[in-house]
Scaffold this active site. Structure first.
Site, PDB file in Angstrom:
ATOM      1  CE  LYS A 112      25.723  19.990 -32.153  1.00 47.62           C
ATOM      2  NZ  LYS A 112      26.349  19.515 -33.590  1.00 47.62           N
ATOM      3  CD  GLU A 148      29.004  11.910 -29.563  1.00 51.33           C
ATOM      4  OE1 GLU A 148      28.378  13.118 -28.883  1.00 51.33           O
ATOM      5  OE2 GLU A 148      29.628  12.034 -30.395  1.00 51.33           O
ATOM      6  CG  HIS A 155      44.577   8.721  -1.791  1.00 48.18           C
ATOM      7  ND1 HIS A 155      44.925   8.530  -0.157  1.00 48.18           N
ATOM      8  CD2 HIS A 155      45.557   8.097  -2.400  1.00 48.18           C
ATOM      9  CE1 HIS A 155      46.049   8.157  -0.225  1.00 48.18           C
ATOM     10  NE2 HIS A 155      46.280   7.633  -1.500  1.00 48.18           N
TER      11      HIS A 155
END
Length: 522
Positions: free
Chosen positions: A450, A318, A347
């Site tokens: 938004k 950000e 793994h």
């Protein structure tokens, strides 16, 4: 195999915190580092100006002062220093009163649990700290996080509090009070209290900006703690945002602040080789070619730091993921972060890191003290020895393929060291942003998302209003709703149908689907 002389030369240690940065395997040479000296001189100067109170976020005409949170004496005005000190004192006093039962819930003898409602920086830092430092046997309270607007996720958290809701303290954290995810979470949690016959206000605390929508809504709640306009969400862990849930959990917030302050002091040195944050920023810059050309893979070899990469995703991405530089040029900067923990990641994807596409550099987090490690799994060898050997083995295996790795060494995971680690990455981000000439302290892309979401919800309302008993295809309904965005309209109608607010008939492709009002009212 490493180069011992290079290792000694490219290892920076913060003596005050015990944290060391080893950049010896990052691939740059002395000549390159020397060439970066003018850029670092500018970055050090920019950091000094920021700490002195310069307007570091010109978009919002704001100072950026998260470093003052752990050293109020550095704040540019006595008023700001007093605000910081009084907030920390209020957190200590409130937490003690809750633990002692002086602040108590409506029906129970005392609060036993906390449900913290917030998103982004209001959740990621507190989650990291709570998981890293908590222990079920010693925690004063259990902390649960509602960090999304997913109704199923909220329901799962509330179900885990079944039988204990009456003894649960709710913290709602939002700078403005208008963040939809936090508002929705607050409404859902408040509704759970109401359905349980409890007064939410007698169980609730707000962390917000003075004068905000949330502060007005929280009049009559148990307490309100301030957020400051000069602290961004991703750098708010050492403000009330992170300190209050940590203090309620019973963690040592003073040690966290002290560790961060000590790291800040260590990283004010205007010498890249002696400054751990600067050496880290230099390593990032070289590995990513100063333009995010490679991803940063963070692997802490400690379960307590399993959430570190998630926290750093916000702090780094950000801050550094910006379309424009400070001069307004299109640069599309950024630095991608991912990771989980060692040796689990060995793994999972370390196979690709060693033998596959070389589009990354590795950040290994090494913790010297194993903790609970008395059991020998083989003669003379503990499970902690294995963990440490796996870290060093991964470092060697990556190095054999000439792939870069940076090693961060901590003595242990405790409150002081974790505070220092948070400060280290915060300062590295600030220095790197100066090197590449971007504003690390705004987030216009978040606001764009938004705004788009608001427009989409408005279209959903229009579509729901034009549904009737007549089945119609998506194109017809989209026109009736006054829009030409047929694709988004289909996705919205499909969502409404899946949740019982429309009826959908599918005979083939999306274009052949029809929708009508759900007569059952579901």
């Amino acid at each position: 195999m490493g180069d011992w002389q290079r290792f000694n030369r490219l290892r920076a240690v913060s003596a005050a915190t015990g944290i060391a940065i080893d950049a010896s395997r990052m691939g740059f040479d002395d000549a390159w580092l020397a060439s970066m000296r003018p850029a670092f001189d500018r970055a050090f100067a920019a950091m000094r100006e920021l700490e002195a109170g310069a307007i570091a976020n010109p978009d919002e005409n704001r100072m950026v002062g998260h470093y003052w949170l752990r050293a109020p004496k550095l704040a540019p005005t006595p008023e700001i220093a007093r605000e910081i000190e009084s907030t920390v004192a209020a957190i200590r006093a409130f937490s003690a009163a809750v633990h002692e039962g002086a602040v108590r819930p409506e029906r129970a003898a005392r609060f036993t649990d906390v449900v913290a409602v917030g998103i982004g920086g209001s959740a990621l830092g507190p989650q990291l700290v709570g998981d890293a430092l908590g222990h079920p046997a010693t925690d004063r309270m259990r902390v649960h996080f509602v960090d999304n607007t997913d109704p199923d996720g909220i329901a799962r958290i509330l179900a885990s509090l079944d039988g204990r809701l009456a003894a649960t303290l709710a913290i709602v954290t939002s700078k403005s009070g208008g963040t939809p995810e936090t508002r929705n979470g607050m409404l859902a949690v408040a509704d759970a209290y109401r359905r349980a016959g409890l007064d939410f206000a007698r169980h609730a605390v707000a962390i917000t900006m003075p004068g905000s929508q949330l502060e007005r809504h929280a009049a009559g709640w148990l307490e309100r703690f301030p957020m400051f306009d000069w602290v961004g969400g991703r750098t708010s862990e050492l403000s009330a945002v992170g300190l209050l849930p940590a203090a309620l959990q019973g963690l040592d917030v003073d040690a966290m602040l002290a560790g961060a302050a000590a790291m800040d002091e260590s990283t004010r040195v205007a010498d890249t080789l002696a400054n751990p944050a600067a050496l880290m920023a230099a390593a990032w810059f070289h590995a990513s070619e100063g333009r995010g050309a490679k991803d940063m893979v963070v692997i802490p070899y400690k379960d307590r730091l399993a959430l570190l990469a998630r926290y750093l995703q916000q702090l780094v991405m950000e801050s550094l993921g910006k379309r424009e530089d400070l001069a307004g040029n299109i640069v599309e900067q950024g630095l991608t972060v991912y990771g989980n923990k060692g040796s689990t990641d060995q793994h999972a994807y370390v196979q690709q890191l060693r033998d596959g596409v070389a589009n990354f550099f590795l950040v290994l987090v090494r913790v010297l003290e194993a903790g609970s490690d008395a059991l020998e799994v083989e003669p003379g060898t503990t499970s902690g020895d294995y963990l440490h050997a796996f870290l060093l083995g991964t470092r060697e295996a990556i190095g054999e393929r000439a792939r870069a790795s940076l090693t961060v060494t901590l003595a242990r995971v405790d409150a002081r060291t974790l505070g220092a680690l948070i400060a280290l990455f915060e300062r590295a981000v600030g220095l790197y942003a100066s090197l590449v000439g971007i504003n690390a302290y705004h987030q216009p892309g978040v606001e764009a998302g938004k705004k788009a979401a608001s427009a989409i919800l408005a279209l959903q309302s229009k579509l729901a209003a034009v549904l009737d008993e007549t089945p119609r295809n998506t194109e017809t309904l989209t026109r009736a709703a006054g829009s030409d965005d047929v694709e988004t309209a289909f996705l919205l109608l499909e969502h409404l149908a899946a949740n019982g607010r429309a009826r959908m008939t599918v005979s083939g492709t999306p274009a052949e689907a029809t929708f009508r009002r759900n007569a059952t009212g579901r």
